[in-house]
Design a protein around this motif. Structure first.
Motif, PDB file in Angstrom:
ATOM      1  N   ARG A 111     -34.444 -42.594  15.836  1.00  0.00           N
ATOM      2  CA  ARG A 111     -33.711 -43.625  15.985  1.00  0.00           C
ATOM      3  C   ARG A 111     -32.847 -43.814  14.770  1.00  0.00           C
ATOM      4  O   ARG A 111     -31.770 -44.132  14.474  1.00  0.00           O
ATOM      5  N   SER A 112     -33.730 -43.773  13.644  1.00  0.00           N
ATOM      6  CA  SER A 112     -33.349 -44.006  12.278  1.00  0.00           C
ATOM      7  C   SER A 112     -32.132 -43.226  11.973  1.00  0.00           C
ATOM      8  O   SER A 112     -30.963 -43.370  11.201  1.00  0.00           O
ATOM      9  N   ARG A 131     -22.307 -39.893  22.620  1.00  0.00           N
ATOM     10  CA  ARG A 131     -23.762 -39.661  22.870  1.00  0.00           C
ATOM     11  C   ARG A 131     -24.980 -39.770  22.036  1.00  0.00           C
ATOM     12  O   ARG A 131     -26.052 -40.183  22.441  1.00  0.00           O
ATOM     13  N   LEU A 132     -24.414 -39.953  20.767  1.00  0.00           N
ATOM     14  CA  LEU A 132     -25.603 -40.313  19.935  1.00  0.00           C
ATOM     15  C   LEU A 132     -25.943 -41.657  20.064  1.00  0.00           C
ATOM     16  O   LEU A 132     -27.115 -42.187  19.808  1.00  0.00           O
ATOM     17  N   ARG A 133     -24.870 -42.784  20.391  1.00  0.00           N
ATOM     18  CA  ARG A 133     -25.314 -44.301  20.504  1.00  0.00           C
ATOM     19  C   ARG A 133     -26.142 -44.081  21.845  1.00  0.00           C
ATOM     20  O   ARG A 133     -27.277 -44.906  21.775  1.00  0.00           O
ATOM     21  N   ARG A 136     -29.650 -42.866  20.761  1.00  0.00           N
ATOM     22  CA  ARG A 136     -30.269 -44.064  19.932  1.00  0.00           C
ATOM     23  C   ARG A 136     -30.986 -45.170  20.882  1.00  0.00           C
ATOM     24  O   ARG A 136     -32.111 -45.773  20.617  1.00  0.00           O
ATOM     25  N   GLY A 137     -30.185 -45.611  21.820  1.00  0.00           N
ATOM     26  CA  GLY A 137     -30.633 -46.658  22.763  1.00  0.00           C
ATOM     27  C   GLY A 137     -31.773 -46.286  23.571  1.00  0.00           C
ATOM     28  O   GLY A 137     -32.776 -46.856  23.722  1.00  0.00           O
ATOM     29  N   SER A 142     -37.932 -46.177  24.136  1.00  0.00           N
ATOM     30  CA  SER A 142     -39.130 -45.242  24.252  1.00  0.00           C
ATOM     31  C   SER A 142     -40.107 -46.032  23.155  1.00  0.00           C
ATOM     32  O   SER A 142     -41.361 -46.023  23.304  1.00  0.00           O
ATOM     33  N   VAL A 143     -39.603 -46.274  21.722  1.00  0.00           N
ATOM     34  CA  VAL A 143     -40.556 -46.983  20.814  1.00  0.00           C
ATOM     35  C   VAL A 143     -40.957 -48.140  21.414  1.00  0.00           C
ATOM     36  O   VAL A 143     -42.069 -48.370  21.089  1.00  0.00           O
TER      37      VAL A 143
END
Length: 168
Positions: A111-112, A131-133, A136-137, A142-143
């Protein structure tokens, strides 16, 4: 170049090296991860950066699948501990907590990597941004879920310690 980690069906991490250049994306990974990566990249049209983003999105989707499986396991372990449980069951709870913690740390790192300011999103530009956003979501959720399950199993172990203490 990016080193990222796929998550297999057992919740194990698989290291994958991704190298992006003018000629495309070079992926170095164990055989077991290659099929899913190939499927994720095959339909991508565009720049090599889009292929990299597709692989990172795949890893985020795998994190979501892993947390769903671990959620089922954690809830079952919690429900099976209404009375005094065996040492084997407590060890199973502890192993699940260790796995949740390590995956939570791994997904936090992913995520970082995908933050807006100074992260991979900024480096790859607009082509791969959506795709990257999305990835990240998925990693964020999941975290969060892993942290909640970790706490739940910690409470389960505490309840068991109380039951043992009362019986003694």
């Amino acid at each position: 170049s990016v080193v990222a980690f796929a998550t297999d069906e057992l919740g194990r991490s698989i290291a994958v090296q991704l190298h992006v250049g003018d000629g495309g994306v070079l992926v170095l990974c164990p055989e077991e991860a290659m099929g899913a990566i190939t499927e994720a990249v095959a339909p991508v049209d565009g720049e090599p950066e889009d292929g990299l983003a597709a692989v990172l999105l795949l890893f985020a989707q795998q994190s979501e699948q892993a947390i769903q499986r671990l959620s089922t396991v954690a809830l079952a372990l919690d429900q099976n501990t209404t009375g005094l449980t065996s040492g084997a069951e407590r060890r199973a709870i502890s192993r699940a907590r260790v796995q949740l913690f390590s995956l939570q740390q791994l997904w936090t790192a992913h995520r970082s990597l995908l933050v807006d300011d100074g992260g991979l999103v900024e480096m790859l530009g607009d082509a791969a941004e959506r795709r990257l956003r999305h990835a990240r979501g998925l990693f964020e959720s999941s975290v969060t879920a892993a942290g909640q399950l970790y706490a739940l199993l910690g409470d389960t172990l505490s309840r068991q310690a109380t039951v043992i203490s009362e019986r003694l």
